[in-house]
Design a protein around this motif. Sequence first.
Motif, PDB file in Angstrom:
ATOM      1  N   ASP A   1      10.680 -10.780  -4.397  1.00  0.00           N
ATOM      2  CA  ASP A   1       9.166 -10.702  -4.623  1.00  0.00           C
ATOM      3  C   ASP A   1       8.848  -9.534  -5.579  1.00  0.00           C
ATOM      4  OD1 ASP A   1       6.635 -10.289  -4.585  1.00  0.00           O
ATOM      5  OD2 ASP A   1       6.145 -10.196  -2.392  1.00  0.00           O
ATOM      6  N   LEU A   2       8.682 -10.343  -6.975  1.00  0.00           N
ATOM      7  CA  LEU A   2       8.658  -9.169  -8.090  1.00  0.00           C
ATOM      8  C   LEU A   2       7.276  -8.420  -7.953  1.00  0.00           C
ATOM      9  CD1 LEU A   2      10.521 -10.723 -10.940  1.00  0.00           C
ATOM     10  CD2 LEU A   2      11.382  -9.324  -9.245  1.00  0.00           C
ATOM     11  N   SER A   3       6.384  -8.939  -7.157  1.00  0.00           N
ATOM     12  CA  SER A   3       4.954  -8.140  -7.349  1.00  0.00           C
ATOM     13  C   SER A   3       5.117  -6.940  -6.404  1.00  0.00           C
ATOM     14  CB  SER A   3       4.118  -9.111  -6.467  1.00  0.00           C
ATOM     15  OG  SER A   3       4.265  -9.088  -4.946  1.00  0.00           O
ATOM     16  N   ILE A   4       6.307  -6.604  -5.697  1.00  0.00           N
ATOM     17  CA  ILE A   4       6.740  -5.281  -5.074  1.00  0.00           C
ATOM     18  C   ILE A   4       7.286  -4.325  -6.012  1.00  0.00           C
ATOM     19  CG2 ILE A   4       8.159  -3.945  -3.123  1.00  0.00           C
ATOM     20  CD1 ILE A   4       7.807  -6.613  -1.583  1.00  0.00           C
ATOM     21  N   HIS A   5       6.754  -3.200  -5.939  1.00  0.00           N
ATOM     22  CA  HIS A   5       7.315  -2.123  -6.838  1.00  0.00           C
ATOM     23  C   HIS A   5       8.810  -2.005  -6.918  1.00  0.00           C
ATOM     24  CE1 HIS A   5       8.189   2.114  -8.066  1.00  0.00           C
ATOM     25  NE2 HIS A   5       6.831   2.258  -8.026  1.00  0.00           N
ATOM     26  N   SER A   6       9.379  -1.927  -7.858  1.00  0.00           N
ATOM     27  CA  SER A   6      10.893  -1.917  -7.946  1.00  0.00           C
ATOM     28  C   SER A   6      11.550  -0.873  -7.377  1.00  0.00           C
ATOM     29  CB  SER A   6      11.278  -1.953  -9.487  1.00  0.00           C
ATOM     30  OG  SER A   6      11.075  -0.776 -10.079  1.00  0.00           O
ATOM     31  N   GLY A   7      10.953   0.170  -7.076  1.00  0.00           N
ATOM     32  CA  GLY A   7      11.554   1.280  -6.472  1.00  0.00           C
ATOM     33  C   GLY A   7      11.481   0.905  -4.786  1.00  0.00           C
ATOM     34  N   LEU A   8      11.184  -0.144  -4.311  1.00  0.00           N
ATOM     35  CA  LEU A   8      11.322  -0.580  -2.930  1.00  0.00           C
ATOM     36  C   LEU A   8      12.163  -1.585  -2.765  1.00  0.00           C
ATOM     37  CD1 LEU A   8       7.560  -0.422  -1.897  1.00  0.00           C
ATOM     38  CD2 LEU A   8       9.192   1.323  -1.537  1.00  0.00           C
ATOM     39  N   LYS A   9      12.550  -2.179  -1.561  1.00  0.00           N
ATOM     40  CA  LYS A   9      13.396  -3.159  -1.318  1.00  0.00           C
ATOM     41  C   LYS A   9      12.549  -4.351  -1.393  1.00  0.00           C
ATOM     42  CE  LYS A   9      16.942  -0.773   1.553  1.00  0.00           C
ATOM     43  NZ  LYS A   9      17.580  -0.715   2.892  1.00  0.00           N
ATOM     44  N   ARG A  10      13.073  -5.394  -2.077  1.00  0.00           N
ATOM     45  CA  ARG A  10      12.067  -6.597  -2.394  1.00  0.00           C
ATOM     46  C   ARG A  10      13.011  -7.856  -2.551  1.00  0.00           C
ATOM     47  NH1 ARG A  10      10.104  -5.720  -8.676  1.00  0.00           N
ATOM     48  NH2 ARG A  10      12.133  -5.218  -9.470  1.00  0.00           N
ATOM     49  N   PHE A  11      14.306  -7.756  -2.267  1.00  0.00           N
ATOM     50  CA  PHE A  11      15.340  -8.884  -2.278  1.00  0.00           C
ATOM     51  C   PHE A  11      15.610  -9.030  -0.717  1.00  0.00           C
ATOM     52  CE2 PHE A  11      19.323 -10.556  -4.576  1.00  0.00           C
ATOM     53  CZ  PHE A  11      19.823 -11.188  -3.395  1.00  0.00           C
ATOM     54  N   PHE A  12      15.283 -10.249  -0.162  1.00  0.00           N
ATOM     55  CA  PHE A  12      15.320 -10.471   1.178  1.00  0.00           C
ATOM     56  C   PHE A  12      16.016 -11.553   1.272  1.00  0.00           C
ATOM     57  CE2 PHE A  12      10.873  -8.969   0.461  1.00  0.00           C
ATOM     58  CZ  PHE A  12      10.983  -7.916   0.937  1.00  0.00           C
ATOM     59  N   VAL A  13      17.164 -11.489   2.278  1.00  0.00           N
ATOM     60  CA  VAL A  13      17.965 -12.628   2.749  1.00  0.00           C
ATOM     61  C   VAL A  13      17.618 -13.184   4.163  1.00  0.00           C
ATOM     62  CG1 VAL A  13      20.278 -13.428   3.467  1.00  0.00           C
ATOM     63  CG2 VAL A  13      19.966 -11.661   1.613  1.00  0.00           C
ATOM     64  N   TYR A  14      16.809 -14.308   4.138  1.00  0.00           N
ATOM     65  CA  TYR A  14      16.444 -14.851   5.219  1.00  0.00           C
ATOM     66  C   TYR A  14      17.182 -15.838   5.735  1.00  0.00           C
ATOM     67  CZ  TYR A  14      12.618 -16.938   7.986  1.00  0.00           C
ATOM     68  OH  TYR A  14      11.772 -17.424   9.019  1.00  0.00           O
ATOM     69  N   ASP A  15      17.248 -15.492   7.387  1.00  0.00           N
ATOM     70  CA  ASP A  15      18.085 -16.814   8.163  1.00  0.00           C
ATOM     71  C   ASP A  15      17.134 -17.713   8.675  1.00  0.00           C
ATOM     72  OD1 ASP A  15      19.424 -17.721  10.380  1.00  0.00           O
ATOM     73  OD2 ASP A  15      20.981 -16.302   9.917  1.00  0.00           O
TER      74      ASP A  15
END
Length: 220
Positions: A75-89
């Motif tokens: 989610d590139l709408s989230i600030h780049s200093g936060l975790k925004r790469f999510f692995v979903y099961d």
Amino acid sequence: MKKIFLAINLILIVSCNKNKEADKKAFSFTENTIEHITVNPRNEIKEPDYTLYYKEAQQYCKRNNLNQNKFILIDLSIHSGLKRFFVYDFKESKIIKSYTVSHGCGDNDWGATMSKEDAPISNEFDSHCSSIGKFVILDRGVSQWGIKVNYILQGKDKTNSHARSRAIVLHSWDAISSAEVYPKGSPEGWGCPAVSNESMKEIDEILKQNSKVLMWIIKP
């Protein structure tokens, strides 16, 4: 006279001890206060609801014979200093891993963090921007960056159709932190989703066990 002198000394000693105790209490209060008001950056943003994305991703994977165990949402709408790469099961119906990830610098300086709050998006050649849309993660290859591992990304939408020609790949980068660095941003590259070396080691293990994984990059 001697008794008066002793009395004065006793008063001074008691007074000093009281001041020391007061200083200790004040210091203790300050420590506790600082600890109490430490800001968690996640409390400053509204957590997005990705439910509809999860459902669409699962349907997309079924229709296109892609991996139905895991998928990746960025989610590139989230600030780049936060975790925004999510692995979903899909089977557990939850996010099992999250990481910080860089985006493209666009017209800004490579390696800077000037667009940390608003990632520039483009599918054009030499734009140095990230592209949004659905990607299929393909072959594992050798990278000149980070832990020397990358994964080829095949864009499946009009918004990312040039990804492979632009050499947009998933890789690691020494400059990216494993921890959240907010309010600072993650260094920006030329459009590749780049994660930390430690993060890439974990992602690599997931991708070696799961082929044809969907990566969906969004900017709602």
